[in-house]
Enzyme design. Structure first.
Site, PDB file in Angstrom:
ATOM      1  N   PHE A  44      46.614  46.710  89.196  1.00  0.00           N
ATOM      2  CA  PHE A  44      47.691  45.861  89.707  1.00  0.00           C
ATOM      3  C   PHE A  44      47.538  44.373  89.381  1.00  0.00           C
ATOM      4  O   PHE A  44      48.455  43.592  89.601  1.00  0.00           O
ATOM      5  CB  PHE A  44      47.872  46.037  91.224  1.00  0.00           C
ATOM      6  CG  PHE A  44      48.236  47.429  91.633  1.00  0.00           C
ATOM      7  CD1 PHE A  44      49.517  47.921  91.406  1.00  0.00           C
ATOM      8  CD2 PHE A  44      47.304  48.267  92.223  1.00  0.00           C
ATOM      9  CE1 PHE A  44      49.854  49.220  91.755  1.00  0.00           C
ATOM     10  CE2 PHE A  44      47.631  49.572  92.584  1.00  0.00           C
ATOM     11  CZ  PHE A  44      48.911  50.050  92.360  1.00  0.00           C
TER      12      PHE A  44
ATOM     13  N   TYR B 287      48.859  48.342  83.134  1.00  0.00           N
ATOM     14  CA  TYR B 287      50.132  47.798  82.651  1.00  0.00           C
ATOM     15  C   TYR B 287      50.179  47.955  81.133  1.00  0.00           C
ATOM     16  O   TYR B 287      49.167  47.796  80.444  1.00  0.00           O
ATOM     17  CB  TYR B 287      50.247  46.322  83.008  1.00  0.00           C
ATOM     18  CG  TYR B 287      50.306  46.026  84.488  1.00  0.00           C
ATOM     19  CD1 TYR B 287      51.271  46.610  85.305  1.00  0.00           C
ATOM     20  CD2 TYR B 287      49.402  45.136  85.077  1.00  0.00           C
ATOM     21  CE1 TYR B 287      51.341  46.311  86.668  1.00  0.00           C
ATOM     22  CE2 TYR B 287      49.460  44.831  86.429  1.00  0.00           C
ATOM     23  CZ  TYR B 287      50.423  45.429  87.217  1.00  0.00           C
ATOM     24  OH  TYR B 287      50.488  45.135  88.554  1.00  0.00           O
TER      25      TYR B 287
ATOM     26  N   HIS C 214      54.007  54.513  96.074  1.00  0.00           N
ATOM     27  CA  HIS C 214      53.622  53.499  95.103  1.00  0.00           C
ATOM     28  C   HIS C 214      54.470  52.243  95.301  1.00  0.00           C
ATOM     29  O   HIS C 214      55.651  52.335  95.675  1.00  0.00           O
ATOM     30  CB  HIS C 214      53.826  54.043  93.684  1.00  0.00           C
ATOM     31  CG  HIS C 214      53.146  53.258  92.629  1.00  0.00           C
ATOM     32  ND1 HIS C 214      53.715  52.121  92.070  1.00  0.00           N
ATOM     33  CD2 HIS C 214      51.941  53.418  92.023  1.00  0.00           C
ATOM     34  CE1 HIS C 214      52.894  51.633  91.161  1.00  0.00           C
ATOM     35  NE2 HIS C 214      51.811  52.389  91.106  1.00  0.00           N
TER      36      HIS C 214
ATOM     37  N   ASP D  18      47.889  53.933  85.860  1.00  0.00           N
ATOM     38  CA  ASP D  18      47.270  53.537  84.596  1.00  0.00           C
ATOM     39  C   ASP D  18      47.574  52.071  84.356  1.00  0.00           C
ATOM     40  O   ASP D  18      48.383  51.469  85.078  1.00  0.00           O
ATOM     41  CB  ASP D  18      47.705  54.434  83.436  1.00  0.00           C
ATOM     42  CG  ASP D  18      49.185  54.358  83.098  1.00  0.00           C
ATOM     43  OD1 ASP D  18      49.971  53.895  83.947  1.00  0.00           O
ATOM     44  OD2 ASP D  18      49.567  54.762  81.985  1.00  0.00           O
TER      45      ASP D  18
END
Length: 245
Positions: free
Chosen positions: A84, A73, A193, A71
């Site tokens: 990202f 930031y 991740h 999801d």
């Protein structure tokens, strides 16, 4: 039924046509209403006009790579609609620092001075999160709103594409989408991740960028230029700004 996301989603694009029944569904109407109501009482990221930035910058017919995040930031000045990615002068979040660390180890790309990944999106890298909004300071706070169902529909559309695509799934949240790609000719690359909690469990050393490019070349497509350098650009909504290409 109207357009739940109004001018923020590119309804007139190939994305809009492919997702037509989804975008006009009651579930999306409820989803849009939930996000709008949340904005009335809390700070929500990204801004409404940025929620679908990935769809504006990477048209469906140009998608060659999908990098799937979790999801957005959840801190001020970070999320802007691309998984990202952060705009300058925002400090790199830890996950993005680890992505750049792996990029340098994999391809020797010099460390960038910004975290804006717009140029990747413009080359056909669809930077999608599984959940597209978040309440400030509360990761996964919008998980129950219906975004996962919506992005499942997006992945289903991509899975049906005749253009072979490299799907990059980082972390368990992204891994759940793999079953939707079973039996297709697309390529799936999985790794932990890039967050500090899991990057040392196999993200570092996974060499995703060189692997993506090798698969693209095998498909007969040009590789992605992953190096980020400064350039002026006009985005898909006509806004002029500097980004790194």
């Amino acid at each position: 039924m109207g357009k739940p996301f109004a001018e923020h989603f590119p309804y007139e694009s190939v994305w809009g046509r492919a997702l037509g029944s989804i975008l006009s569904s009651e579930r999306v109407v409820r989803l849009a209403a939930s996000v709008e109501k949340e904005r009335e009482s809390a700070t929500v990221y990204p801004l409404a006009e940025d929620v679908f930035r990935a769809f504006w910058l990477t048209p469906l017919e140009r998608v060659r790579v999908v990098i799937l995040g979790q999801d957005p930031y959840h801190r001020p000045g970070q999320a802007h609609g691309l998984s990202f990615s952060v705009l300058p002068p925002t400090k790199f979040p830890p996950s993005l620092r680890n992505i750049f660390r792996e990029l340098e180890a994999d391809l020797g790309c010099s460390a960038p001075e910004t975290g804006d990944l717009t140029s990747w999106a413009e080359q056909g890298v669809f930077l999608l999160n599984t959940i597209l909004t978040v309440r400030e300071g509360e990761p996964l706070s919008h998980e129950a709103f219906g975004w996962t169902w919506f992005t499942d529909a997006v992945i289903e559309v991509l899975a049906k594409s005749s253009q072979r695509i490299v799907f990059v799934l980082w972390g368990r949240s992204a891994w759940r989408k793999e079953l939707m790609l079973a039996g297709t000719e697309h390529v799936v690359l999985k790794a932990p991740h890039p967050s500090p909690l899991s990057a040392h469990r196999g993200f570092f050393g996974s060499r995703p960028f060189s692997m993506i490019n090798q698969h693209l070349v095998d498909f007969g497509d040009p590789p992605i230029d992953w190096q980020l350098t400064e350039s002026a650009a006009i985005d898909s909504k006509g806004q002029t700004r500097f980004h790194w290409v």
